[in-house]
Scaffold this motif. Structure first.
Motif, PDB file in Angstrom:
ATOM      1  N   ASP A 176       8.009   9.042   8.424  1.00 11.80           N
ATOM      2  CA  ASP A 176       6.565   8.848   8.291  1.00 11.80           C
ATOM      3  C   ASP A 176       6.163   7.412   8.596  1.00 11.80           C
ATOM      4  O   ASP A 176       4.983   7.136   8.844  1.00 11.80           O
ATOM      5  CB  ASP A 176       6.110   9.203   6.874  1.00 11.80           C
ATOM      6  N   TYR A 177       7.134   6.499   8.543  1.00 14.34           N
ATOM      7  CA  TYR A 177       6.858   5.093   8.764  1.00 14.34           C
ATOM      8  C   TYR A 177       7.734   4.564   9.903  1.00 14.34           C
ATOM      9  O   TYR A 177       8.793   5.126  10.190  1.00 14.34           O
ATOM     10  CB  TYR A 177       7.130   4.292   7.485  1.00 14.34           C
ATOM     11  N   PRO A 178       7.308   3.487  10.561  1.00 19.29           N
ATOM     12  CA  PRO A 178       8.097   2.939  11.676  1.00 19.29           C
ATOM     13  C   PRO A 178       9.556   2.694  11.302  1.00 19.29           C
ATOM     14  O   PRO A 178       9.857   2.104  10.257  1.00 19.29           O
ATOM     15  CB  PRO A 178       7.370   1.619  11.985  1.00 19.29           C
ATOM     16  N   HIS A 179      10.447   3.149  12.175  1.00 20.81           N
ATOM     17  CA  HIS A 179      11.889   3.058  11.953  1.00 20.81           C
ATOM     18  C   HIS A 179      12.510   2.458  13.204  1.00 20.81           C
ATOM     19  O   HIS A 179      12.569   3.099  14.261  1.00 20.81           O
ATOM     20  CB  HIS A 179      12.456   4.450  11.670  1.00 20.81           C
ATOM     21  N   ILE A 180      12.955   1.207  13.103  1.00 22.45           N
ATOM     22  CA  ILE A 180      13.390   0.459  14.276  1.00 22.45           C
ATOM     23  C   ILE A 180      14.584   1.095  14.988  1.00 22.45           C
ATOM     24  O   ILE A 180      14.604   1.159  16.226  1.00 22.45           O
ATOM     25  CB  ILE A 180      13.679  -1.006  13.886  1.00 22.45           C
ATOM     26  N   PRO A 181      15.625   1.594  14.294  1.00 27.30           N
ATOM     27  CA  PRO A 181      16.737   2.238  15.013  1.00 27.30           C
ATOM     28  C   PRO A 181      16.289   3.436  15.861  1.00 27.30           C
ATOM     29  O   PRO A 181      16.856   3.689  16.933  1.00 27.30           O
ATOM     30  CB  PRO A 181      17.678   2.672  13.891  1.00 27.30           C
ATOM     31  N   THR A 182      15.279   4.172  15.380  1.00 22.74           N
ATOM     32  CA  THR A 182      14.760   5.300  16.171  1.00 22.74           C
ATOM     33  C   THR A 182      14.067   4.793  17.434  1.00 22.74           C
ATOM     34  O   THR A 182      14.205   5.380  18.513  1.00 22.74           O
ATOM     35  CB  THR A 182      13.788   6.139  15.326  1.00 22.74           C
ATOM     36  N   VAL A 213      12.287  14.519  -3.786  1.00 20.03           N
ATOM     37  CA  VAL A 213      13.542  13.872  -3.366  1.00 20.03           C
ATOM     38  C   VAL A 213      13.263  12.864  -2.250  1.00 20.03           C
ATOM     39  O   VAL A 213      13.771  11.740  -2.269  1.00 20.03           O
ATOM     40  CB  VAL A 213      14.565  14.934  -2.898  1.00 20.03           C
ATOM     41  N   LYS A 214      12.442  13.256  -1.293  1.00 21.52           N
ATOM     42  CA  LYS A 214      12.111  12.367  -0.184  1.00 21.52           C
ATOM     43  C   LYS A 214      11.317  11.151  -0.652  1.00 21.52           C
ATOM     44  O   LYS A 214      11.570  10.016  -0.231  1.00 21.52           O
ATOM     45  CB  LYS A 214      11.309  13.124   0.881  1.00 21.52           C
ATOM     46  N   VAL A 215      10.347  11.391  -1.531  1.00 18.57           N
ATOM     47  CA  VAL A 215       9.496  10.293  -2.023  1.00 18.57           C
ATOM     48  C   VAL A 215      10.332   9.255  -2.756  1.00 18.57           C
ATOM     49  O   VAL A 215      10.155   8.044  -2.567  1.00 18.57           O
ATOM     50  CB  VAL A 215       8.375  10.847  -2.920  1.00 18.57           C
ATOM     51  N   VAL A 216      11.242   9.710  -3.590  1.00 18.11           N
ATOM     52  CA  VAL A 216      12.109   8.783  -4.328  1.00 18.11           C
ATOM     53  C   VAL A 216      12.971   7.969  -3.361  1.00 18.11           C
ATOM     54  O   VAL A 216      13.148   6.753  -3.531  1.00 18.11           O
ATOM     55  CB  VAL A 216      12.999   9.563  -5.318  1.00 18.11           C
ATOM     56  N   GLU A 240       0.836  -1.208   0.000  1.00 16.60           N
ATOM     57  CA  GLU A 240       0.000   0.000   0.000  1.00 16.60           C
ATOM     58  C   GLU A 240       0.868   1.254   0.000  1.00 16.60           C
ATOM     59  O   GLU A 240       0.578   2.220  -0.734  1.00 16.60           O
ATOM     60  CB  GLU A 240      -0.904  -0.007   1.230  1.00 16.60           C
ATOM     61  N   GLN A 241       1.937   1.249   0.801  1.00 16.29           N
ATOM     62  CA  GLN A 241       2.838   2.403   0.837  1.00 16.29           C
ATOM     63  C   GLN A 241       3.510   2.608  -0.514  1.00 16.29           C
ATOM     64  O   GLN A 241       3.651   3.743  -0.987  1.00 16.29           O
ATOM     65  CB  GLN A 241       3.891   2.200   1.927  1.00 16.29           C
ATOM     66  N   ARG A 242       3.916   1.501  -1.136  1.00 14.39           N
ATOM     67  CA  ARG A 242       4.582   1.606  -2.436  1.00 14.39           C
ATOM     68  C   ARG A 242       3.653   2.204  -3.482  1.00 14.39           C
ATOM     69  O   ARG A 242       4.056   3.059  -4.291  1.00 14.39           O
ATOM     70  CB  ARG A 242       5.063   0.215  -2.874  1.00 14.39           C
ATOM     71  N   THR A 243       2.392   1.795  -3.458  1.00 17.13           N
ATOM     72  CA  THR A 243       1.414   2.324  -4.402  1.00 17.13           C
ATOM     73  C   THR A 243       1.206   3.825  -4.195  1.00 17.13           C
ATOM     74  O   THR A 243       1.160   4.605  -5.157  1.00 17.13           O
ATOM     75  CB  THR A 243       0.067   1.592  -4.239  1.00 17.13           C
ATOM     76  N   LYS A 244       1.098   4.240  -2.934  1.00 16.30           N
ATOM     77  CA  LYS A 244       0.910   5.660  -2.631  1.00 16.30           C
ATOM     78  C   LYS A 244       2.120   6.490  -3.053  1.00 16.30           C
ATOM     79  O   LYS A 244       1.971   7.586  -3.612  1.00 16.30           O
ATOM     80  CB  LYS A 244       0.652   5.841  -1.137  1.00 16.30           C
ATOM     81  N   LEU A 245       3.313   5.978  -2.778  1.00 18.74           N
ATOM     82  CA  LEU A 245       4.516   6.728  -3.128  1.00 18.74           C
ATOM     83  C   LEU A 245       4.681   6.842  -4.647  1.00 18.74           C
ATOM     84  O   LEU A 245       5.115   7.875  -5.159  1.00 18.74           O
ATOM     85  CB  LEU A 245       5.745   6.055  -2.513  1.00 18.74           C
ATOM     86  N   ARG A 246       4.342   5.779  -5.359  1.00 18.57           N
ATOM     87  CA  ARG A 246       4.429   5.832  -6.820  1.00 18.57           C
ATOM     88  C   ARG A 246       3.450   6.859  -7.379  1.00 18.57           C
ATOM     89  O   ARG A 246       3.778   7.608  -8.308  1.00 18.57           O
ATOM     90  CB  ARG A 246       4.144   4.456  -7.407  1.00 18.57           C
ATOM     91  N   ALA A 247       2.253   6.897  -6.797  1.00  9.47           N
ATOM     92  CA  ALA A 247       1.251   7.869  -7.259  1.00  9.47           C
ATOM     93  C   ALA A 247       1.706   9.290  -6.951  1.00  9.47           C
ATOM     94  O   ALA A 247       1.555  10.203  -7.788  1.00  9.47           O
ATOM     95  CB  ALA A 247      -0.090   7.579  -6.589  1.00  9.47           C
ATOM     96  N   GLU A 248       2.292   9.491  -5.768  1.00  3.99           N
ATOM     97  CA  GLU A 248       2.755  10.830  -5.411  1.00  3.99           C
ATOM     98  C   GLU A 248       3.963  11.232  -6.267  1.00  3.99           C
ATOM     99  O   GLU A 248       4.072  12.392  -6.674  1.00  3.99           O
ATOM    100  CB  GLU A 248       3.130  10.878  -3.923  1.00  3.99           C
ATOM    101  N   LYS A 249       4.843  10.271  -6.532  1.00  2.00           N
ATOM    102  CA  LYS A 249       6.007  10.567  -7.382  1.00  2.00           C
ATOM    103  C   LYS A 249       5.554  11.033  -8.761  1.00  2.00           C
ATOM    104  O   LYS A 249       6.082  12.012  -9.312  1.00  2.00           O
ATOM    105  CB  LYS A 249       6.889   9.325  -7.505  1.00  2.00           C
ATOM    106  N   LYS A 250       4.571  10.340  -9.326  1.00  3.59           N
ATOM    107  CA  LYS A 250       4.073  10.717 -10.652  1.00  3.59           C
ATOM    108  C   LYS A 250       3.427  12.103 -10.622  1.00  3.59           C
ATOM    109  O   LYS A 250       3.661  12.924 -11.526  1.00  3.59           O
ATOM    110  CB  LYS A 250       3.066   9.683 -11.143  1.00  3.59           C
ATOM    111  N   ALA A 251       2.622  12.357  -9.581  1.00  5.47           N
ATOM    112  CA  ALA A 251       1.951  13.649  -9.485  1.00  5.47           C
ATOM    113  C   ALA A 251       2.952  14.782  -9.347  1.00  5.47           C
ATOM    114  O   ALA A 251       2.823  15.838  -9.984  1.00  5.47           O
ATOM    115  CB  ALA A 251       0.987  13.644  -8.298  1.00  5.47           C
ATOM    116  N   LEU A 252       3.996  14.580  -8.523  1.00  8.08           N
ATOM    117  CA  LEU A 252       5.014  15.614  -8.339  1.00  8.08           C
ATOM    118  C   LEU A 252       5.831  15.817  -9.615  1.00  8.08           C
ATOM    119  O   LEU A 252       6.130  16.956  -9.998  1.00  8.08           O
ATOM    120  CB  LEU A 252       5.938  15.220  -7.184  1.00  8.08           C
ATOM    121  N   THR A 253       6.182  14.705 -10.260  1.00  8.72           N
ATOM    122  CA  THR A 253       6.969  14.804 -11.492  1.00  8.72           C
ATOM    123  C   THR A 253       6.194  15.554 -12.573  1.00  8.72           C
ATOM    124  O   THR A 253       6.737  16.426 -13.269  1.00  8.72           O
ATOM    125  CB  THR A 253       7.342  13.394 -11.998  1.00  8.72           C
TER     126      THR A 253
END
Length: 317
Positions: free
Chosen positions: A272-278, A189-192, A134-147
């Motif tokens: 924005d997403y869980p990060h175990i080292p943090t 840059v962040k989305v990529v 689901e995250q991958r789908t959202k990021l791809r959609a946002e990347k396309k919209a920003l591009t």
């Protein structure tokens, strides 16, 4: 007499469950496997002999490092039989460098931090398998919209639509038009970067952090604590930012007293997403966040978590 030569009294028929209730069958099987099963007896002797001759030290214990094929050949059974046997008492097993280690566990033996970490890692993989697509789908959609928006910078409507995928309506309204282009470029840059970092299992660094968390969090409660943090990530990060504010204030005051003092760097964190080292770095913040979660939901925390501050939970029935 059963196949292993053990005698059992004839079971009493139960109208609801039939002549062999499930609980009785399971207890019979466990008794056989732990006492009279010749394969269990033979494997115990083999493991003990291997450890005595050539112990493999790992996770604080000596192990038998023979392969399943070697164990099977020694006992005259198939490798599948070995895999099944080591999953039950009195055996303990672990895997490292593609080798399955086996030893004989002591009755009532406490799990090691690594064992707890493996359980936590299993949760992480289930979580990632569920949420990453689901995250991958959202990021791809946002990347396309920003591009697309950046390819037509004069089209303010496209720019607003792309930015609306990451900004709230109020944030987008308050953002000056002459800053939206720069905002979109930085966001792309962040989305990529985030899209390239998506994965469906933990890294070796993550697993090391999970071992660290297993050591500092209460025994038996580690998996549930991690689940709560993953499910309430925004609340946890709010606590992290507040802790960072306190750390910066402490640094400032220390610097005023001693200008030459070495300070612990407080680096801004934006995940924005869980990060175990943090989570590992701010494990105390995680405990505070989980405490708030249980107090808000009025759910009973695990016994190990309750033991940290029993007085907090007296009101729960």
């Amino acid at each position: 007499m059963d196949r292993s030569g053990q005698f059992f009294p004839k079971p009493v028929r139960n109208a609801a469950t039939g002549p062999f209730p499930t609980s009785e069958i399971n207890s019979r099987r466990q008794l056989v496997s732990m006492t009279g099963n010749p394969n269990v007896i033979a494997l115990k002797k083999l493991v003990a002999s291997s450890i005595a001759k050539d112990p493999y030290d790992f996770d604080g214990f000596p192990w038998c490092s023979m392969s399943h094929r070697e164990r099977g050949e020694a006992l005259g059974v198939h490798e599948k039989t070995i895999r099944r046997l080591i999953k039950q008492a009195p055996f303990a097993f672990d895997t490292t460098r593609n080798v399955t280690l086996v030893r004989i566990a002591e009755p009532g033996e406490k799990p090691t931090p690594r064992i707890y970490a493996k359980k936590m890692a299993a949760f992480v993989r289930r979580y990632l398998a569920k949420h990453v697509p689901e995250q991958r789908t959202k990021l791809r959609a946002e990347k396309k919209a920003l591009t697309d928006a950046l390819d037509a910078p004069a089209d303010l409507a496209m720019l607003n639509k792309a930015l609306s995928l990451s900004l709230s309506p109020d944030e987008l309204h308050d953002l000056p038009d002459d800053e939206k282009l720069e905002k979109a470029e930085a966001r792309l840059v962040k989305v990529v970067k985030w899209a390239s970092n998506l994965r469906e299992r933990e890294t070796s660094r993550d697993f090391g952090c999970l071992i660290g968390l297993a050591k500092v969090w209460p025994d038996g409660a580690q998996v549930e604590i991690l689940e709560v943090i993953f499910d309430n990530w925004t609340a946890f990060m709010t606590g992290v930012k507040y802790q960072q504010h306190l750390d910066r204030e402490a640094n400032r005051k220390l610097k005023e007293v001693d200008p030459t003092a070495k300070l612990n760097q407080v680096r801004a964190l934006f995940f924005d997403y869980p990060h175990i080292p943090t989570i590992r770095r701010y494990w105390r913040v995680a405990l505070d966040a989980v405490t708030t979660h249980y107090q808000t939901t009025k759910k009973h925390p695990p016994a190990g978590f309750k033991a940290l501050n029993p007085g907090l939970w007296k009101h729960l029935k």
